[in-house]
Design an enzyme around this catalytic site. Sequence first.
Site, PDB file in Angstrom:
ATOM      1  N   CYS A 228       0.846  -1.312   0.052  1.00  0.00           N
ATOM      2  CA  CYS A 228       0.020   0.079  -0.032  1.00  0.00           C
ATOM      3  C   CYS A 228       0.989   1.302   0.240  1.00  0.00           C
ATOM      4  O   CYS A 228       0.575   2.285  -0.832  1.00  0.00           O
ATOM      5  CB  CYS A 228      -0.926   0.078   1.130  1.00  0.00           C
ATOM      6  SG  CYS A 228      -0.278  -0.739   2.675  1.00  0.00           S
TER       7      CYS A 228
ATOM      8  N   HIS B 231      -2.752   6.512   4.104  1.00  0.00           N
ATOM      9  CA  HIS B 231      -0.988   6.679   4.247  1.00  0.00           C
ATOM     10  C   HIS B 231      -0.628   7.956   3.565  1.00  0.00           C
ATOM     11  O   HIS B 231      -0.789   8.207   2.628  1.00  0.00           O
ATOM     12  CB  HIS B 231      -0.198   5.495   3.430  1.00  0.00           C
ATOM     13  CG  HIS B 231      -0.475   4.186   4.215  1.00  0.00           C
ATOM     14  ND1 HIS B 231      -0.945   3.898   5.427  1.00  0.00           N
ATOM     15  CD2 HIS B 231      -0.138   2.894   3.712  1.00  0.00           C
ATOM     16  CE1 HIS B 231      -0.816   2.581   5.762  1.00  0.00           C
ATOM     17  NE2 HIS B 231      -0.341   2.099   4.818  1.00  0.00           N
TER      18      HIS B 231
HETATM   19  N1  LIG Z   1      -4.663  -3.553   5.509  1.00  0.00           N
HETATM   20  C1  LIG Z   1      -4.117  -3.060   4.409  1.00  0.00           C
HETATM   21  O1  LIG Z   1      -4.083  -1.615   4.478  1.00  0.00           O
HETATM   22  C2  LIG Z   1      -3.213  -3.604   3.305  1.00  0.00           C
HETATM   23  C3  LIG Z   1      -2.758  -2.965   2.413  1.00  0.00           C
HETATM   24  C4  LIG Z   1      -2.300  -3.787   1.274  1.00  0.00           C
HETATM   25  C5  LIG Z   1      -2.105  -5.025   1.333  1.00  0.00           C
HETATM   26  N2  LIG Z   1      -2.607  -5.750   2.463  1.00  0.00           N
HETATM   27  C6  LIG Z   1      -2.095  -7.249   2.632  1.00  0.00           C
HETATM   28  O2  LIG Z   1      -3.476  -7.956   2.479  1.00  0.00           O
HETATM   29  C7  LIG Z   1      -3.402  -8.923   3.158  1.00  0.00           C
HETATM   30  C8  LIG Z   1      -4.624  -8.922   4.028  1.00  0.00           C
HETATM   31  O3  LIG Z   1      -4.573  -7.918   4.943  1.00  0.00           O
HETATM   32  P1  LIG Z   1      -5.803  -7.567   6.166  1.00  0.00           P
HETATM   33  O4  LIG Z   1      -5.092  -6.117   6.695  1.00  0.00           O
HETATM   34  O5  LIG Z   1      -6.933  -7.683   5.561  1.00  0.00           O
HETATM   35  O6  LIG Z   1      -5.588  -8.710   7.462  1.00  0.00           O
HETATM   36  P2  LIG Z   1      -6.714  -9.222   8.245  1.00  0.00           P
HETATM   37  O7  LIG Z   1      -7.587  -8.006   8.513  1.00  0.00           O
HETATM   38  O8  LIG Z   1      -5.737  -9.712   9.409  1.00  0.00           O
HETATM   39  O9  LIG Z   1      -7.452 -10.231   7.421  1.00  0.00           O
HETATM   40  C9  LIG Z   1      -6.755 -11.473   7.306  1.00  0.00           C
HETATM   41  C10 LIG Z   1      -7.971 -12.398   6.550  1.00  0.00           C
HETATM   42  O10 LIG Z   1      -7.423 -13.630   6.470  1.00  0.00           O
HETATM   43  C11 LIG Z   1      -7.946 -14.882   6.744  1.00  0.00           C
HETATM   44  N3  LIG Z   1      -7.085 -15.884   7.241  1.00  0.00           N
HETATM   45  C12 LIG Z   1      -6.265 -15.705   8.304  1.00  0.00           C
HETATM   46  N4  LIG Z   1      -5.592 -17.052   8.658  1.00  0.00           N
HETATM   47  C13 LIG Z   1      -6.165 -17.714   7.571  1.00  0.00           C
HETATM   48  C14 LIG Z   1      -5.853 -19.095   7.076  1.00  0.00           C
HETATM   49  N5  LIG Z   1      -5.233 -19.877   7.876  1.00  0.00           N
HETATM   50  N6  LIG Z   1      -6.598 -19.606   6.018  1.00  0.00           N
HETATM   51  C15 LIG Z   1      -7.419 -18.609   5.389  1.00  0.00           C
HETATM   52  N7  LIG Z   1      -7.825 -17.656   5.741  1.00  0.00           N
HETATM   53  C16 LIG Z   1      -7.096 -17.219   6.678  1.00  0.00           C
HETATM   54  C17 LIG Z   1      -8.845 -14.188   8.051  1.00  0.00           C
HETATM   55  O11 LIG Z   1      -9.901 -14.811   8.141  1.00  0.00           O
HETATM   56  P3  LIG Z   1     -10.549 -15.190   9.609  1.00  0.00           P
HETATM   57  O12 LIG Z   1     -11.474 -13.937   9.937  1.00  0.00           O
HETATM   58  O13 LIG Z   1     -11.358 -16.529   9.640  1.00  0.00           O
HETATM   59  O14 LIG Z   1      -9.618 -15.567  10.792  1.00  0.00           O
HETATM   60  C18 LIG Z   1      -9.132 -12.844   7.346  1.00  0.00           C
HETATM   61  O15 LIG Z   1     -10.296 -13.019   6.452  1.00  0.00           O
HETATM   62  C19 LIG Z   1      -2.274  -9.175   3.650  1.00  0.00           C
HETATM   63  O16 LIG Z   1      -1.346  -9.944   2.910  1.00  0.00           O
HETATM   64  C20 LIG Z   1      -1.699  -7.715   3.619  1.00  0.00           C
HETATM   65  O17 LIG Z   1      -0.373  -7.597   3.791  1.00  0.00           O
HETATM   66  C21 LIG Z   1      -3.118  -5.173   3.574  1.00  0.00           C
END
Ligand SMILES: NC(=O)c1ccc[n+]([C@@H]2O[C@H](COP(=O)([O-])OP(=O)(O)OC[C@H]3O[C@@H](n4cnc5c(N)ncnc54)[C@H](OP(=O)(O)O)[C@@H]3O)[C@@H](O)[C@H]2O)c1
Length: 370
Positions: free
Chosen positions: A158, A257
Site C-alpha cells: 500500500c 498513508h
Molecule cells: N490492510 C491494508 O491496508 C493492506 C494493504 C495492502 C495489502 N495488504 C495485505 O492484504 C492481506 C490481508 O490484510 P488484512 O489487513 O486484510 O488482514 P486481516 O484483517 O488480518 O485479515 C486476514 C484475513 O485472512 C484470513 N485468514 C487468516 N488465517 C487464515 C488461514 N489460515 N486460512 C485462510 N484464511 C485465513 C482471515 O480470516 P478469519 O477472519 O477467519 O481469521 C481474514 O479474513 C495481507 O497480505 C496484507 O499484507 C493489506
Amino acid sequence: MVSAPQNKIKVGVLGATGTVGQRFIELLAPHPYFELHVLAASSRSAGQEYAKIVKWKLNTPIPEKVKKMVVQECSKDAPGMKDCGVVFSGLDHDVAGDIEASLRQAELVVFSNAKNYRRDPIVPLVVPLVNPSHFSVIEHQRASLGLQKGYIVCNANCSTTGVVVALKALEDRFGPLETIMCTTMQAISGAGYPGVSSLDILDNVVPHIGGEEEKIEWETAKILGGVNEDQKGFDYHASHPLKISANCNRVPVIDGHLACVSVKFSKQPAPSVEEVQKAFREFTCEAQTLGKDVCPSAPERAIVYHDAPDRPQPRLDRDLENGACVSVGRLRECNVLDVKFVTLLDNVRLGAATSSVINAEIAVAKGLIV
Ligand SMILES: NC(=O)c1ccc[n+]([C@@H]2O[C@H](COP(=O)([O-])OP(=O)(O)OC[C@H]3O[C@@H](n4cnc5c(N)ncnc54)[C@H](OP(=O)(O)O)[C@@H]3O)[C@@H](O)[C@H]2O)c1
C-alpha cells in the site's frame, strides 16, 4: 473500443472477513459485471453465515446479498470456487503462498494483495494506475507452469502504491528519475485487524514497520520498469537504475498513508515546480481511458492535485474518488534534490482492494478473464 462483458463474471474473495476482504465485499456487491459467488476465510469462520462471523468495520452497512452467504474454506475444492472467473485474495502472507498457488494450479485467476509472489520473476506486480502493460507477461507465466487459464497477478504494497503513482506522472512527462527519498506516515489499518495495540499507537509514533522500507525500494523499480522485449519478464528500470531510500512510520490515523517525497530527475536542468505541477494535474492512465463501462472502479482523476498548503490530509482527503486516487500537494523546490511533495492514498482501497478490482477490470478488457 472495448465494451463491458455481456454476462456477469462470478468472483470469489479469500480473506473475506478481514480488513481488505471487507473492502472487496463493499466494492464487489454493487459491481456491474462481477458477481460475488464465494466468500472464503480461515477454518475458524468457515461454515458460518458471513454476517454472523464477520467483525464488520466499515461505515457502510454489510451488503444484503452477502449477509447469509456461508463462508467457505480457502480451497480449490470449496463449493463454487471452480466456477469463479476471478479470485480476489486478501490473505495474510503466512497462508497466501500455498493457497494462491494451489488455486492457480487449478486453473483459477488470482489477484493477490499478499507479498508472497510480488518478487516472482514471472508474476506481474501491477498498480492499475501505473503499469497494466505488465499483464503481457501472463502468457509466459501460464506457459511456464503448463496452464491454460490460471495465473497470479499481485498488486503492490500500500505505501508503494501511494508513491509510485506520483512518480509515474513525473516519468511520463520528464523521463527517468534518478533519486527518490521518501518518508511515510502510515495508518494503523495497514496492519490488518486488530492490528497495532492501542497502548502502542495512541499518543505515539512507531518508527518501524517490518519489511516496509525494503518493499517500497524494490517494488518501485519493478513497477516503473518495463517488460523485457520477449514479454517473459521485467527489466526493473535497468536502463536507469533508481536510487530509492524510504523511512516508514506507523502513526495514529485509522485509514490513509501519507508520504513526504523528494525526487531528483535524470534530465538536467530539472523541470520547474510549475511544470511538475502541470504533470500531476494532467496525468491520465489506461484505466481511465478504457471508460466506465469496462473499468467502473477507476477514478475520474488518478491524481488529485491540492493547492491548499496544508493538504492532503488523511481524514479530509482519503475518500476522494471513492478512495481510488492518489492525492498530491505541498509541491515545492527541494534544496538537496529537485522537487518535494506529499502524497496520500487510502491504504485499504487503492492500496489494496480497489487496486485488485481495477486490475481485474483491465484484465477483462485485455481478454485475460473469461
Ligand atoms: N490492510 C491494508 O491496508 C493492506 C494493504 C495492502 C495489502 N495488504 C495485505 O492484504 C492481506 C490481508 O490484510 P488484512 O489487513 O486484510 O488482514 P486481516 O484483517 O488480518 O485479515 C486476514 C484475513 O485472512 C484470513 N485468514 C487468516 N488465517 C487464515 C488461514 N489460515 N486460512 C485462510 N484464511 C485465513 C482471515 O480470516 P478469519 O477472519 O477467519 O481469521 C481474514 O479474513 C495481507 O497480505 C496484507 O499484507 C493489506
